[in-house]
Scaffold this active site. Sequence first.
Site, PDB file in Angstrom:
ATOM      1  N   CYS A   2      33.524  40.430  39.710  1.00 27.89           N
ATOM      2  CA  CYS A   2      32.262  40.386  40.442  1.00 27.89           C
ATOM      3  C   CYS A   2      32.478  40.836  41.896  1.00 27.89           C
ATOM      4  O   CYS A   2      33.535  40.617  42.475  1.00 27.89           O
ATOM      5  CB  CYS A   2      31.612  39.010  40.467  1.00 27.89           C
ATOM      6  SG  CYS A   2      31.309  38.324  38.848  1.00 27.89           S
ATOM      7  N   ARG A  27      34.636  46.107  40.507  1.00 29.71           N
ATOM      8  CA  ARG A  27      34.968  44.693  40.272  1.00 29.71           C
ATOM      9  C   ARG A  27      34.166  44.096  39.123  1.00 29.71           C
ATOM     10  O   ARG A  27      34.435  42.975  38.682  1.00 29.71           O
ATOM     11  CB  ARG A  27      34.680  43.877  41.534  1.00 29.71           C
ATOM     12  CG  ARG A  27      35.490  44.304  42.730  1.00 29.71           C
ATOM     13  CD  ARG A  27      35.072  43.521  43.936  1.00 29.71           C
ATOM     14  NE  ARG A  27      35.456  42.135  43.818  1.00 29.71           N
ATOM     15  CZ  ARG A  27      36.612  41.631  44.189  1.00 29.71           C
ATOM     16  NH1 ARG A  27      37.522  42.415  44.700  1.00 29.71           N
ATOM     17  NH2 ARG A  27      36.864  40.359  44.058  1.00 29.71           N
ATOM     18  N   TRP A  76      30.668  40.768  36.573  1.00 30.98           N
ATOM     19  CA  TRP A  76      31.549  40.862  35.407  1.00 30.98           C
ATOM     20  C   TRP A  76      31.411  39.520  34.720  1.00 30.98           C
ATOM     21  O   TRP A  76      31.884  38.499  35.221  1.00 30.98           O
ATOM     22  CB  TRP A  76      32.994  41.105  35.847  1.00 30.98           C
ATOM     23  CG  TRP A  76      33.935  41.375  34.721  1.00 30.98           C
ATOM     24  CD1 TRP A  76      34.192  42.578  34.138  1.00 30.98           C
ATOM     25  CD2 TRP A  76      34.773  40.417  34.051  1.00 30.98           C
ATOM     26  NE1 TRP A  76      35.125  42.425  33.140  1.00 30.98           N
ATOM     27  CE2 TRP A  76      35.494  41.112  33.057  1.00 30.98           C
ATOM     28  CE3 TRP A  76      34.973  39.044  34.173  1.00 30.98           C
ATOM     29  CZ2 TRP A  76      36.398  40.485  32.208  1.00 30.98           C
ATOM     30  CZ3 TRP A  76      35.876  38.417  33.335  1.00 30.98           C
ATOM     31  CH2 TRP A  76      36.579  39.148  32.365  1.00 30.98           C
ATOM     32  N   ASN A 102      31.218  34.705  43.042  1.00 33.39           N
ATOM     33  CA  ASN A 102      32.310  35.386  42.357  1.00 33.39           C
ATOM     34  C   ASN A 102      33.332  34.312  42.006  1.00 33.39           C
ATOM     35  O   ASN A 102      33.696  33.521  42.864  1.00 33.39           O
ATOM     36  CB  ASN A 102      32.897  36.441  43.324  1.00 33.39           C
ATOM     37  CG  ASN A 102      34.240  36.950  42.898  1.00 33.39           C
ATOM     38  OD1 ASN A 102      34.563  36.956  41.721  1.00 33.39           O
ATOM     39  ND2 ASN A 102      35.032  37.386  43.857  1.00 33.39           N
ATOM     40  N   GLY A 103      33.771  34.257  40.747  1.00 31.32           N
ATOM     41  CA  GLY A 103      34.768  33.255  40.363  1.00 31.32           C
ATOM     42  C   GLY A 103      34.261  32.401  39.221  1.00 31.32           C
ATOM     43  O   GLY A 103      33.321  32.767  38.517  1.00 31.32           O
ATOM     44  N   GLU A 489      53.777  51.286  30.716  1.00 32.24           N
ATOM     45  CA  GLU A 489      52.706  51.718  31.610  1.00 32.24           C
ATOM     46  C   GLU A 489      51.909  52.877  31.008  1.00 32.24           C
ATOM     47  O   GLU A 489      50.678  52.909  31.085  1.00 32.24           O
ATOM     48  CB  GLU A 489      53.292  52.102  32.983  1.00 32.24           C
ATOM     49  CG  GLU A 489      52.291  52.600  34.003  1.00 32.24           C
ATOM     50  CD  GLU A 489      51.179  51.593  34.348  1.00 32.24           C
ATOM     51  OE1 GLU A 489      51.249  50.439  33.918  1.00 32.24           O
ATOM     52  OE2 GLU A 489      50.227  52.005  35.018  1.00 32.24           O
ATOM     53  N   LYS A 493      47.933  52.806  30.306  1.00 29.03           N
ATOM     54  CA  LYS A 493      47.030  53.800  30.920  1.00 29.03           C
ATOM     55  C   LYS A 493      46.131  54.414  29.864  1.00 29.03           C
ATOM     56  O   LYS A 493      44.942  54.588  30.070  1.00 29.03           O
ATOM     57  CB  LYS A 493      47.814  54.929  31.609  1.00 29.03           C
ATOM     58  CG  LYS A 493      48.361  54.674  32.967  1.00 29.03           C
ATOM     59  CD  LYS A 493      47.379  54.465  34.083  1.00 29.03           C
ATOM     60  CE  LYS A 493      46.831  53.070  34.173  1.00 29.03           C
ATOM     61  NZ  LYS A 493      47.587  52.021  34.741  1.00 29.03           N
ATOM     62  N   GLU A 496      43.555  51.597  28.178  1.00 34.53           N
ATOM     63  CA  GLU A 496      42.491  51.015  28.996  1.00 34.53           C
ATOM     64  C   GLU A 496      41.387  52.011  29.316  1.00 34.53           C
ATOM     65  O   GLU A 496      40.233  51.620  29.449  1.00 34.53           O
ATOM     66  CB  GLU A 496      43.026  50.329  30.251  1.00 34.53           C
ATOM     67  CG  GLU A 496      43.618  51.221  31.306  1.00 34.53           C
ATOM     68  CD  GLU A 496      44.135  50.435  32.521  1.00 34.53           C
ATOM     69  OE1 GLU A 496      43.570  49.381  32.849  1.00 34.53           O
ATOM     70  OE2 GLU A 496      45.105  50.900  33.138  1.00 34.53           O
ATOM     71  N   HIS A 512      62.213  48.190  12.894  1.00 32.25           N
ATOM     72  CA  HIS A 512      62.033  46.778  12.550  1.00 32.25           C
ATOM     73  C   HIS A 512      60.573  46.459  12.247  1.00 32.25           C
ATOM     74  O   HIS A 512      60.166  45.313  12.371  1.00 32.25           O
ATOM     75  CB  HIS A 512      62.594  45.900  13.669  1.00 32.25           C
ATOM     76  CG  HIS A 512      64.049  46.149  13.890  1.00 32.25           C
ATOM     77  ND1 HIS A 512      65.022  45.661  13.049  1.00 32.25           N
ATOM     78  CD2 HIS A 512      64.692  46.904  14.813  1.00 32.25           C
ATOM     79  CE1 HIS A 512      66.211  46.080  13.467  1.00 32.25           C
ATOM     80  NE2 HIS A 512      66.030  46.838  14.534  1.00 32.25           N
ATOM     81  N   LYS A 611      38.541  45.484  38.078  1.00 29.36           N
ATOM     82  CA  LYS A 611      39.734  45.863  38.836  1.00 29.36           C
ATOM     83  C   LYS A 611      40.506  44.642  39.314  1.00 29.36           C
ATOM     84  O   LYS A 611      41.722  44.609  39.288  1.00 29.36           O
ATOM     85  CB  LYS A 611      39.300  46.701  40.035  1.00 29.36           C
ATOM     86  CG  LYS A 611      40.430  47.094  40.962  1.00 29.36           C
ATOM     87  CD  LYS A 611      40.845  48.499  40.728  1.00 29.36           C
ATOM     88  CE  LYS A 611      42.052  48.922  41.506  1.00 29.36           C
ATOM     89  NZ  LYS A 611      42.996  49.664  40.665  1.00 29.36           N
TER      90      LYS A 611
HETATM   91  O1  M6R Z   1      45.638  43.646  41.592  1.00 30.94           O
HETATM   92  P1  M6R Z   1      46.817  43.458  40.690  1.00 30.94           P
HETATM   93  O2  M6R Z   1      47.884  44.466  40.880  1.00 30.94           O
HETATM   94  O3  M6R Z   1      47.364  42.057  40.743  1.00 30.94           O
HETATM   95  O4  M6R Z   1      46.240  43.667  39.230  1.00 30.94           O
HETATM   96  C1  M6R Z   1      47.048  43.471  38.104  1.00 30.94           C
HETATM   97  C2  M6R Z   1      46.406  44.033  36.872  1.00 30.94           C
HETATM   98  O5  M6R Z   1      45.144  43.455  36.657  1.00 30.94           O
HETATM   99  C3  M6R Z   1      46.250  45.549  36.932  1.00 30.94           C
HETATM  100  O6  M6R Z   1      47.467  46.191  37.125  1.00 30.94           O
HETATM  101  C4  M6R Z   1      45.606  46.065  35.621  1.00 30.94           C
HETATM  102  O7  M6R Z   1      46.494  45.902  34.565  1.00 30.94           O
HETATM  103  C5  M6R Z   1      45.167  47.510  35.765  1.00 30.94           C
HETATM  104  N1  M6R Z   1      43.921  47.698  35.095  1.00 30.94           N
HETATM  105  C6  M6R Z   1      46.092  48.479  35.144  1.00 30.94           C
HETATM  106  O8  M6R Z   1      45.662  49.781  35.275  1.00 30.94           O
END
Ligand code: M6R
Length: 616
Positions: A2, A27, A76, A102-103, A489, A493, A496, A512, A611
């Site tokens: 949010c 957000r 969100w 927010n929260g 990673e 990428k 997501e 395995h 985010k």
């Molecule tokens: O703000 P942060 O680096 O703590 O966030 C951690 C994860 O939420 C963040 O890396 C998330 O996995 C991203 N969407 C990856 O692209």
Amino acid sequence: MCGIVGFVGKSQAAPILLDGLSKLEYRGYDSAGIAVRDGDAEPVVVKAKGRLKILAEKTNDGAAVKGTCGIGHTRWATHGEPSENNAHPHCSDDMNVVGVHNGIIENYQELKDKLIRHGYTFYSQTDTEVAIKLIDYYYKKYQVGPIDAIAKTMVRVRGSYALAVMFKDYPGEIYAARKDSPMVIGVTGGETFMGSDVPAILKHTKDIYYIGNLEMARLRAGEVTFFNLDGDEVQKDITEIKWDADAAEKGGFEHFMIKEIHEQPKVVRDTINSVVKDVNGKPELDFSSVGLTDEDLAGFDNIIITACGSAYHVGVVAQYVIEDLTRVPVRVEVASEFRYRNPILPPNTLVVIISQSGETADSLAALREARNRGCKTLGIVNVVGSSIAREADYVFQTLAGPEIAVATTKAYSTQLIAAYSLAIALGKAKGVLSEEKITELLTEMQTLPDKISKLIEEKDRIQWFSSKFANAKDVFYIGRGIDYAICLEGSLKLKEVSYIHSEAYAAGELKHGTISLIEDGTLVVGVLTQSQLFEKTISNMVEVKSRGAYLCGITSYGNYSIEDTADFTVFIPKTDEHFATSLAVIPLQLIGYYISVSKGLDVDKPRNLAKSVTVE
Ligand code: M6R
């Protein structure tokens, strides 16, 4: 999770609120709303389900809502489905209190029951409506002012929150409060701006106040006053944000993600330059900005790294690099597990928390857990003034600038530099790396930005290749050692932003179980940057190829026979193998991006994601 904005001043509030929300849409983006007040009049509340542009259309870009004081929210969903009814702002039935949040209010059900016993009714499924009505309840019951009513509410609620609230009896004023959710305030030219994050107000001012945990603020036109829970005034210093307002704009690129991929050479260079100084023509590590001396570093016998998502993947890379270069034992753990696992923290352990936002709830909780257990903590953080940056004992400030796309790219790359630098600094302090070796590593690290630029030039080829896989069902990434960490990673990428199921496997684990998932045409991406492991991983690639896989190889070893095996290859420039992640990740970011583009998806705001994950 949010985004909140607020404005009070001379200008019309609604367009400013909508503009601020557009910078925070990363957000949360399932619904949005604003509440604007014209003088003493009751606030006008407008809400819309879906993206912000629907709210903008509904309000004629804000022109249809008059008034110079207001609050806004992009949501969100946590409590209650995304809908106009559950969208913020929420209000008490007589419009005495109107607010955004927010929260998560953890004890909202108990508070709701209490309020129902006192005659309150509820129109939404949100915890926010409960918080707003609780403020209203205390305000009326104790006949107190806004600050006392909010303070009483803060004492009663459990959970995390940032709140922005307007009271009917206090026109031209906005009240804010926070616990564990971020909130920044800027005052300029007789006007006052508020946002969950710096980009929301950056175009108005670079001089920012941070509301501390369990603190409140009163915003008036051109004025802000801070209060603690006792209602006493608190003095605050201004932090000057060095980010350029243009950095939070797309600048001609189609998406923030591709813009941020292109920014990597610069931000990686900036981050290297923040800790590597030229001394008599030789690069030398200077950790003074981090606050860690050689003596401090030499005293650590163990390192624990904890983080979430991509930041956790940086931790996995760091584990390989630090252990190999320094022989100091490193454990890396996702923060959501660390915080609840009663971890063993031996004496002389440095706990490293990696976070772009510096606000991720689990990472922040892990930091607090480590501190409570008496460990020293190092935050590797991008957002200046964020909670992790403020609470960690030492801070490595990455210089990625504002990262807007939900999928991290440039922040990840700068976190890698922090990890390599920490490894070298530790090796130096412990006396396990010779001066020559340190110079060699630092010199090589300085070449990374140019090599990243070269890889970005490969984007057309990668786009051509990626577009073939828009309809892929499953994709697998395989590698060994650091290459496995890179795969983690690369896989994240892709999944997501493209919604294609993908998994990263340590290449030796394929046999395995995973290999049964390989079908004709399944894309398998092999990452091969570690010379010792090259032939092993090639063998694993051959194994899947003979079961029908389509192979993509990401490798730095052009002289081996990769092209006989892989159907498509991206060669990465040679570098010290400890730093290979910085290069191999670039084509993987581009593959994720271009597959998402070819599927016509909203690359910067993938479904269900936010985010900044400020809830558990
Ligand atoms: O703000 P942060 O680096 O703590 O966030 C951690 C994860 O939420 C963040 O890396 C998330 O996995 C991203 N969407 C990856 O692209």
